[in-house]
Design a protein around this motif. Structure first.
Motif, PDB file in Angstrom:
ATOM      1  N   THR A   1      59.215  47.100  61.715  1.00  0.00           N
ATOM      2  CA  THR A   1      60.491  46.382  61.685  1.00  0.00           C
ATOM      3  C   THR A   1      61.552  47.209  62.387  1.00  0.00           C
ATOM      4  OG1 THR A   1      59.910  45.323  59.594  1.00  0.00           O
ATOM      5  CG2 THR A   1      62.240  45.356  60.207  1.00  0.00           C
ATOM      6  N   LEU A   2      62.224  46.585  63.338  1.00  0.00           N
ATOM      7  CA  LEU A   2      63.260  47.288  64.090  1.00  0.00           C
ATOM      8  C   LEU A   2      64.619  47.115  63.429  1.00  0.00           C
ATOM      9  CD1 LEU A   2      63.442  49.004  66.638  1.00  0.00           C
ATOM     10  CD2 LEU A   2      63.883  46.924  67.939  1.00  0.00           C
TER      11      LEU A   2
ATOM     12  N   THR B   1      57.389  48.842  74.913  1.00  0.00           N
ATOM     13  CA  THR B   1      57.587  48.249  73.598  1.00  0.00           C
ATOM     14  C   THR B   1      57.947  46.774  73.724  1.00  0.00           C
ATOM     15  OG1 THR B   1      58.367  50.362  72.711  1.00  0.00           O
ATOM     16  CG2 THR B   1      58.923  48.379  71.465  1.00  0.00           C
ATOM     17  N   ILE B   2      57.287  45.950  72.932  1.00  0.00           N
ATOM     18  CA  ILE B   2      57.659  44.542  72.864  1.00  0.00           C
ATOM     19  C   ILE B   2      58.403  44.291  71.556  1.00  0.00           C
ATOM     20  CG2 ILE B   2      55.798  43.679  74.310  1.00  0.00           C
ATOM     21  CD1 ILE B   2      54.362  42.843  71.688  1.00  0.00           C
ATOM     22  N   THR B   3      59.320  43.345  71.592  1.00  0.00           N
ATOM     23  CA  THR B   3      60.041  42.943  70.383  1.00  0.00           C
ATOM     24  C   THR B   3      59.933  41.433  70.228  1.00  0.00           C
ATOM     25  OG1 THR B   3      62.140  42.773  71.598  1.00  0.00           O
ATOM     26  CG2 THR B   3      61.656  44.873  70.513  1.00  0.00           C
ATOM     27  N   TYR B   4      60.035  40.993  68.982  1.00  0.00           N
ATOM     28  CA  TYR B   4      59.892  39.569  68.678  1.00  0.00           C
ATOM     29  C   TYR B   4      60.362  39.351  67.246  1.00  0.00           C
ATOM     30  CZ  TYR B   4      55.674  41.573  66.639  1.00  0.00           C
ATOM     31  OH  TYR B   4      54.811  42.361  65.920  1.00  0.00           O
ATOM     32  N   LEU B   5      60.510  38.101  66.855  1.00  0.00           N
ATOM     33  CA  LEU B   5      60.968  37.789  65.508  1.00  0.00           C
ATOM     34  C   LEU B   5      59.799  37.784  64.522  1.00  0.00           C
ATOM     35  CD1 LEU B   5      63.574  37.078  66.999  1.00  0.00           C
ATOM     36  CD2 LEU B   5      63.743  35.024  65.587  1.00  0.00           C
TER      37      LEU B   5
ATOM     38  N   LEU C   1      63.822  41.525  63.470  1.00  0.00           N
ATOM     39  CA  LEU C   1      63.332  41.805  64.813  1.00  0.00           C
ATOM     40  C   LEU C   1      62.231  42.844  64.679  1.00  0.00           C
ATOM     41  CD1 LEU C   1      63.760  41.208  67.848  1.00  0.00           C
ATOM     42  CD2 LEU C   1      65.265  43.214  67.914  1.00  0.00           C
ATOM     43  N   MET C   2      61.043  42.473  65.124  1.00  0.00           N
ATOM     44  CA  MET C   2      59.880  43.337  64.989  1.00  0.00           C
ATOM     45  C   MET C   2      59.592  44.052  66.301  1.00  0.00           C
ATOM     46  SD  MET C   2      59.506  42.469  61.913  1.00  0.00           S
ATOM     47  CE  MET C   2      58.029  43.391  61.475  1.00  0.00           C
ATOM     48  N   SER C   3      58.736  45.071  66.206  1.00  0.00           N
ATOM     49  CA  SER C   3      58.465  45.909  67.364  1.00  0.00           C
ATOM     50  C   SER C   3      57.011  46.365  67.358  1.00  0.00           C
ATOM     51  CB  SER C   3      59.401  47.124  67.345  1.00  0.00           C
ATOM     52  OG  SER C   3      59.082  48.038  68.357  1.00  0.00           O
ATOM     53  N   ARG C   4      56.422  46.428  68.560  1.00  0.00           N
ATOM     54  CA  ARG C   4      55.102  47.048  68.761  1.00  0.00           C
ATOM     55  C   ARG C   4      55.171  47.853  70.051  1.00  0.00           C
ATOM     56  NH1 ARG C   4      50.201  43.811  66.563  1.00  0.00           N
ATOM     57  NH2 ARG C   4      51.113  42.078  65.380  1.00  0.00           N
ATOM     58  N   SER C   5      54.600  49.039  70.040  1.00  0.00           N
ATOM     59  CA  SER C   5      54.656  49.887  71.230  1.00  0.00           C
ATOM     60  C   SER C   5      53.282  50.445  71.559  1.00  0.00           C
ATOM     61  CB  SER C   5      55.642  51.040  71.027  1.00  0.00           C
ATOM     62  OG  SER C   5      55.144  51.955  70.082  1.00  0.00           O
ATOM     63  N   LYS C   6      53.102  50.775  72.800  1.00  0.00           N
ATOM     64  CA  LYS C   6      51.856  51.406  73.239  1.00  0.00           C
ATOM     65  C   LYS C   6      51.676  52.742  72.549  1.00  0.00           C
ATOM     66  CE  LYS C   6      49.340  52.741  77.415  1.00  0.00           C
ATOM     67  NZ  LYS C   6      49.348  52.753  78.907  1.00  0.00           N
ATOM     68  N   GLU C   7      52.776  53.454  72.371  1.00  0.00           N
ATOM     69  CA  GLU C   7      52.714  54.779  71.750  1.00  0.00           C
ATOM     70  C   GLU C   7      52.231  54.712  70.304  1.00  0.00           C
ATOM     71  OE1 GLU C   7      54.980  54.844  75.337  1.00  0.00           O
ATOM     72  OE2 GLU C   7      55.196  53.582  73.546  1.00  0.00           O
ATOM     73  N   SER C   8      52.458  53.591  69.637  1.00  0.00           N
ATOM     74  CA  SER C   8      52.007  53.438  68.247  1.00  0.00           C
ATOM     75  C   SER C   8      50.716  52.634  68.160  1.00  0.00           C
ATOM     76  CB  SER C   8      53.094  52.751  67.416  1.00  0.00           C
ATOM     77  OG  SER C   8      53.251  51.403  67.834  1.00  0.00           O
ATOM     78  N   ASN C   9      50.035  52.505  69.295  1.00  0.00           N
ATOM     79  CA  ASN C   9      48.808  51.724  69.380  1.00  0.00           C
ATOM     80  C   ASN C   9      49.062  50.279  68.963  1.00  0.00           C
ATOM     81  OD1 ASN C   9      46.083  51.366  70.037  1.00  0.00           O
ATOM     82  ND2 ASN C   9      45.416  51.741  67.927  1.00  0.00           N
TER      83      ASN C   9
ATOM     84  N   ALA D   1      60.227  34.540  70.400  1.00  0.00           N
ATOM     85  CA  ALA D   1      61.323  35.228  71.089  1.00  0.00           C
ATOM     86  C   ALA D   1      60.901  36.617  71.557  1.00  0.00           C
ATOM     87  CB  ALA D   1      62.558  35.311  70.193  1.00  0.00           C
ATOM     88  N   GLN D   2      59.743  36.695  72.163  1.00  0.00           N
ATOM     89  CA  GLN D   2      59.219  37.989  72.593  1.00  0.00           C
ATOM     90  C   GLN D   2      59.918  38.484  73.856  1.00  0.00           C
ATOM     91  OE1 GLN D   2      57.579  35.095  72.504  1.00  0.00           O
ATOM     92  NE2 GLN D   2      55.939  34.952  74.015  1.00  0.00           N
ATOM     93  N   GLN D   3      60.194  39.778  73.885  1.00  0.00           N
ATOM     94  CA  GLN D   3      60.805  40.430  75.043  1.00  0.00           C
ATOM     95  C   GLN D   3      60.276  41.864  75.140  1.00  0.00           C
ATOM     96  OE1 GLN D   3      65.106  40.155  75.497  1.00  0.00           O
ATOM     97  NE2 GLN D   3      65.188  38.379  74.140  1.00  0.00           N
ATOM     98  N   TRP D   4      60.373  42.407  76.336  1.00  0.00           N
ATOM     99  CA  TRP D   4      60.103  43.830  76.511  1.00  0.00           C
ATOM    100  C   TRP D   4      61.409  44.602  76.333  1.00  0.00           C
ATOM    101  CZ3 TRP D   4      55.525  46.229  76.751  1.00  0.00           C
ATOM    102  CH2 TRP D   4      54.397  45.483  77.112  1.00  0.00           C
TER     103      TRP D   4
END
Length: 727
Positions: free
Chosen positions: A74-75, A50-54, A61-69, A41-44
Motif C-alpha cells: 500500500t502506497l 514500479t506500477i501503481t493502481y487502485l 493506491l497500491m504499488s508493485r515494483s521489480k525491486e520487490s519482486n 487505474a494502473q500507471q507507471w
C-alpha cells in the motif's frame, strides 16, 4: 433418488444452476459484476520500475515494483489523503468516497488529482513518500475543464464561456471577459470535438503562457431544443452548424501570464477553416497548427511565433482527393527541439513519420499495413519509439518498437488477441493487459527488449463460470461486395443451439467511421446485450463493413460522397452468409443500430424491405443535410456540392418503401443528431401511409444513459420478441 443425488454431489456435478442474464446485467454487467479481474487505474511511477493502481475496494493506491519482486504494498490510502486535506482545510468538507481514480504522477514522488469540496474543486499535489500536501489550487465551484500548468503553480479553468487562471494563493486572473455567449473561449467543444480535439487550452512548457481556442459562433444559426421539465416547456437554443450553412470562426490566442497581453496567431485564410494538431514547441517559443480548409482536403502544418503571433512558415502540405483527417498533436522527440513525430494515413495507413521543424521528412516509420492506434513513448535515449498497432486484419492489437534512425520495426507482443500496454519512463518494462476470445484478461510485466513475460500478475478466470451461461460466439470472415476485401464478422449462437432448428436473427450494426465492433478480445467486442438476445433465442450477428475503423485509408474512404451505399452492400453480403446457414429463419431477420447504426438500420429497412422484417433505429441520421458541418462535410462534402450523393443517402423519400416493423428512438435533447431527423422521417411515413413506431426519451441527449438504459434495452428486446420472434 437419494443415492443418485449423493453421487452428483460427490462428483461435483451439482453446482449453482447457471442462468440467463438479467436486463440490468446485460446493460452494465460486463463493466461491473462480470468485469474480468484486472488492475484499476494502473500507471507507471516516473523514473522507476514500479506500477501503481487502485486497491480492489478502491480505498488505496497500491504499488508493485521489480525491486520487490512485484510484491503488492500500500502506497497511500484514501483516509490518509482525507486526513491531510482536513488538516489543511479545516472548514471544508470533501467528497471522496474512493481514492481519486484520475490521479496522475507529476514527478517520481508526487501525484496530482482533483477532489470536490462543498465550496469548490481543489487541485491537489500530494507527496506519497512524506505523506504531505505539496501544493493546492482551489477552483471556483463553477469552474470546468481545469488544466494544471507544468510547474504546478497555476490552474486554468472555464467559467461559462470565459477563462480564469488561479494561482496557489487563490488569486484569480481573468483571461477573457466576453459577455456574448456566442464567443466561447478555451472550450474543448471547439469544432464539435472533431479532429481529435480533447481540450481547448494548452499551457506552454515553461508555464508562462496559455494558448487557447477562441470560438466565434455568433453567426451560426440557433437550433431549439425543448425542455419539458418545467411547468411550461422552455426552449434551449444551441448553436448547430448544419452542413452547407454557416460555420463557426475559430482563432488561437496566446495569453502571457505576467504581462496579461493576448496575442492572436495569424492563421490567415478563410474564416471557416479548422485549426487542428495544436502543439507547443519544447522551448515554448513557437506554436504548430494544422490548418485544414473547410473542404477538409487540404492541410497545411504551419509554424507561428508565440510572442508575436506571426506566421513563420508552412512545414508541409497534405492533400487528398477525398479528405485529410488530422487527429493527433505533434510528438516532439525528447531532447530535440527540432524533430517530431507526425501521424497520418497519407500513404494508406495511419502511421508515424519523423520530420524536422524545417518540414523535411527524415524517416518513414510505418510498418506493413499496420495502423497505429496509440503512441506510447520513447526509450531513455530516444532511439526507439513504441506504439500499439493493428494486426490480423484489424482484429488484434500488438506492441511495436521502431528505430527512429532506420525505421526498422519489431513486433514485441506475439500472442494473437488484444494487448493493451503501458510502458515505464525508460521503456525497459511494459504492463500488458491481454485478452482474446478465450482469455478474459491476463496482466503481466513484459521486458521491452525482447517482449518476454517477466512476471504474471493476474490470470483472470471466466467471470461467468458457474453463474451465467453465455451462448457460443465465433469470429467469421466474409468477402465484401467488391469481391476481394475480407471483412470481420461475429456470430453469437442462440442458447441451447440446435442446428436442426430455425432461429430469428438480430443484426447489430454501426458501419461508420471510427468504430470497430468485431475484435479478437474477450466477448469478441460484443456487448452483453448481444449475448442477452442470444440467450433469448436469437442468432446475433455483426459485421464490420468497409467504411469502419482500423483497416486503413482505402477501406474507410470508400464511403466518401456516398454514405450508406457500400456499407449496405457489404452488410447484404453478411445477410447472404446468414441465409446460407440452415438454422437461420430467412423470414425473420431484424436489424438494430444507434446513431450511424440508426442510419444504417433505416437504410437497410427501406432499401431491402423484402429482407428485414423488424428494425430498431436509435438516434438515426435520416438526411445528412441536417447533420453538422465538421463530420458531415468530411464524408459528404456540402449539399450544394454533392446533391446526388445527399439525395441517394436521404431516407425521407425512401420512407414509402417501408414494409416491416420499425421502431425509431430519439433523445429529445439530442444535440448531435437533432430530433428533426426522426421527425422528418415520421412525417414522410405518415404521408406515404406507412405505419412506424416511435419512442422519445424526454431528458436524454444523443444516447440513453444511467438507469434509463435498462428501460431502453428492455424496450428493444420486447420489440424484437413481439414482432420478429413471436410472429
Amino acid at each position: 433418488m437419494k443415492k443418485f443425488l449423493i453421487l452428483f454431489l460427490l462428483t461435483g456435478m451439482v453446482a449453482t444452476a447457471q442462468r440467463n442474464l438479467t436486463i440490468q446485467e446485460a446493460t452494465y454487467g460486463q463493466y461491473q459484476a462480470f468485469a474480468p479481474k484486472s488492475l484499476v487505474a494502473q500507471q507507471w511511477r516516473p523514473e522507476s520500475n514500479t506500477i501503481t493502481y487502485l486497491s480492489s475496494n478502491y480505498a488505496a493506491l497500491m504499488s508493485r515494483s521489480k525491486e520487490s519482486n512485484w510484491t503488492e504494498s500500500t502506497l497511500v490510502t484514501k483516509d490518509e489523503l482525507l486526513t491531510k486535506l482536513q488538516e489543511r482545510f479545516s472548514d471544508e468538507s470533501f467528497m471522496m468516497s474512493i481514492f481519486p481514480y484520475t490521479y496522475q504522477w507529476s514527478d517520481k514522488n508526487t501525484i496530482s488529482f482533483t477532489v470536490p469540496g462543498k465550496s469548490g474543486n481543489y487541485l491537489i499535489l500530494f507527496n506519497v513518500e512524506s505523506k504531505a500536501i505539496s501544493n493546492t489550487i482551489k477552483i471556483d465551484s463553477t469552474g470546468e475543464q481545469e488544466k494544471l500548468s507544468p510547474d504546478n503553480k497555476y490552474a486554468a479553468s472555464l467559467n461559462g464561456n470565459n477563462i480564469v487562471i488561479t494561482d496557489a494563493a487563490g488569486k484569480n486572473i481573468t483571461v477573457t471577459n466576453d459577455a456574448d455567449a456566442g464567443i466561447v473561449n478555451g472550450s474543448d467543444y471547439t469544432h464539435r470535438q472533431e479532429f481529435g480535439i480533447d481540450r481547448g487550452m494548452w499551457w506552454s512548457p515553461n508555464s508562462d503562457k496559455l494558448l487557447f481556442y477562441r470560438k466565434d459562433e455568433t453567426m451560426v444559426g440557433n437550433y431549439p431544443l425543448t425542455d419539458f421539465s418545467a411547468r411550461t416547456a422552455s426552449e434551449n437554443d444551441i448553436k448547430y452548424p448544419m452542413a452547407g450553412l454557416k460555420s463557426e470562426e475559430v482563432t488561437l490566442v496566446v495569453y502571457d501570464v505576467k504581462s496579461g497581453n493576448k496575442t492572436t496567431l495569424k492563421t490567415e485564410g478563410p474564416k471557416e477553416q479548422f485549426l487542428t494538431t495544436v502543439t507547443w514547441s519544447p522551448d515554448g517559443k513557437y506554436v504548430f497548427v494544422g490548418v485544414l480548409n473547410r473542404e477538409q482536403n487540404d492541410l497545411k502544418l504551419n509554424k507561428y511565433d508565440a510572442a508575436t503571433g506571426n506566421f513563420i512558415k508552412t512545414l508541409f502540405e497534405e492533400t487528398a482527393p477525398t479528405y485529410v483527417e488530422p487527429l493527433h498533436p505533434l510528438t516532439f522527440v525528447p531532447g530535440e527541439n527540432d524533430e517530431f513525430l507526425y501521424r497520418t494515413e497519407k500513404d494508406g495507413y495511419e502511421q508515424l513519420y519523423l520530420y524536422n521543424t524545417d518540414g523535411k521528412l527524415l524517416e518513414k516509420l510505418g510498418y506493413k499495413d499496420i495502423v497505429v492506434t496509440e503512441f506510447l513513448g520513447f526509450d531513455s535515449k530516444a532511439k526507439n519509439a513504441f506504439y500499439m498497432g493493428t494486426a490480423n486484419n484489424g482484429l488484434d492489437r500488438q506492441l511495436y518498437k521502431v528505430s527512429l534512425k532506420s525505421g526498422k520495426t519489431t513486433q514485441l507482443t506475439t500472442e494473437s488477441g488484444t494487448h493493451n500496454v503501458i510502458i515505464n519512463s525508460d521503456a525497459t518494462l511494459g504492463l500488458d493487459s491481454f485478452s482474446n476470445i478465450t482469455t478474459p484478461n491476463d496482466v503481466s510485466i513484459i521486458n521491452l527488449k525482447n517482449g518476454k513475460v517477466e512476471k504474471e500478475l493476474i490470470i483472470a478466470e471466466d467471470p461467468y463460470k458457474g453463474t451465467v451461461e453465455l451462448p457460443k460466439m465465433e469470429l467469421v470472415t466474409i468477402t465484401a461486395a467488391d469481391g476481394k476485401t475480407p471483412l470481420n464478422g461475429r456470430i453469437i449462437y442462440p442458447a441451447n443451439f440446435d442446428a436442426t432448428k430455425k432461429y430469428p436473427v438480430m443484426i447489430y450494426v454501426y458501419g461508420g467511421p471510427h468504430a470497430q465492433l468485431v475484435t479478437n478480445s474477450w466477448l469478441g467486442g460484443a456487448s452483453l446485450f448481444d449475448y442477452y438476445m442470444a440467450q433469448h433465442g436469437y442468432v446475433v450477428f455483426t459485421l464490420d463493413n468497409r467504411g469502419s475503423d482500423a483497416r486503413g485509408r482505402d477501406f474507410e474512404h470508400v464511403i466518401h460522397r456516398q454514405l450508406g451505399q457500400n456499407e449496405m452492400a457489404d452488410q447484404m453480403k453478411g445477410v447472404d452468409f446468414l441465409k446460407s446457414k440452415t438454422f437461420v429463419d430467412q423470414d425473420k431477420i431484424g436489424v438494430y443500430g444507434w446513431s450511424f447504426g440508426g442510419f444504417m438500420t433505416t437504410s437497410l429497412m427501406t432499401t431491402h424491405p423484402e429482407t428485414f422484417k423488424v428494425g430498431v433505429a436509435g438516434g438515426p441520421v435520416i438526411d445528412w443535410k441536417f447533420y453538422e458541418i465538421m463530420y458531415g462535410e468530411r464524408y459528404m462534402d456540402m449539399p450544394q456540392e454533392n446533391p446526388d450523393g445527399y439525395a441517394k443517402a436521404s431516407l425521407i423519400d425512401k420512407a414509402k418503401n417501408l414494409q416491416g416493423r420499425l421502431l425509431m428512438i430519439h433523445g429529445a435533447q439530442d444535440n448531435v443528431v437533432v430530433q428533426q431527423h426522426s421527425m422528418e422521417f415520421i412525417q414522410a411515413c405518415i404521408e406515404a401511409g406507412k405505419q412506424v413506431d416511435y419512442f422519445l426519451y424526454p431528458t436524454h441527449e444523443h444516447n440513453v444513459r444511467g438507469k434509463d438504459r435498462f428501460h431502453l434495452n428492455q424496450k428493444i428486446a420486447d420489440y424484437f420478441d413481439t414482432y420478429l420472434k413471436k410472429e
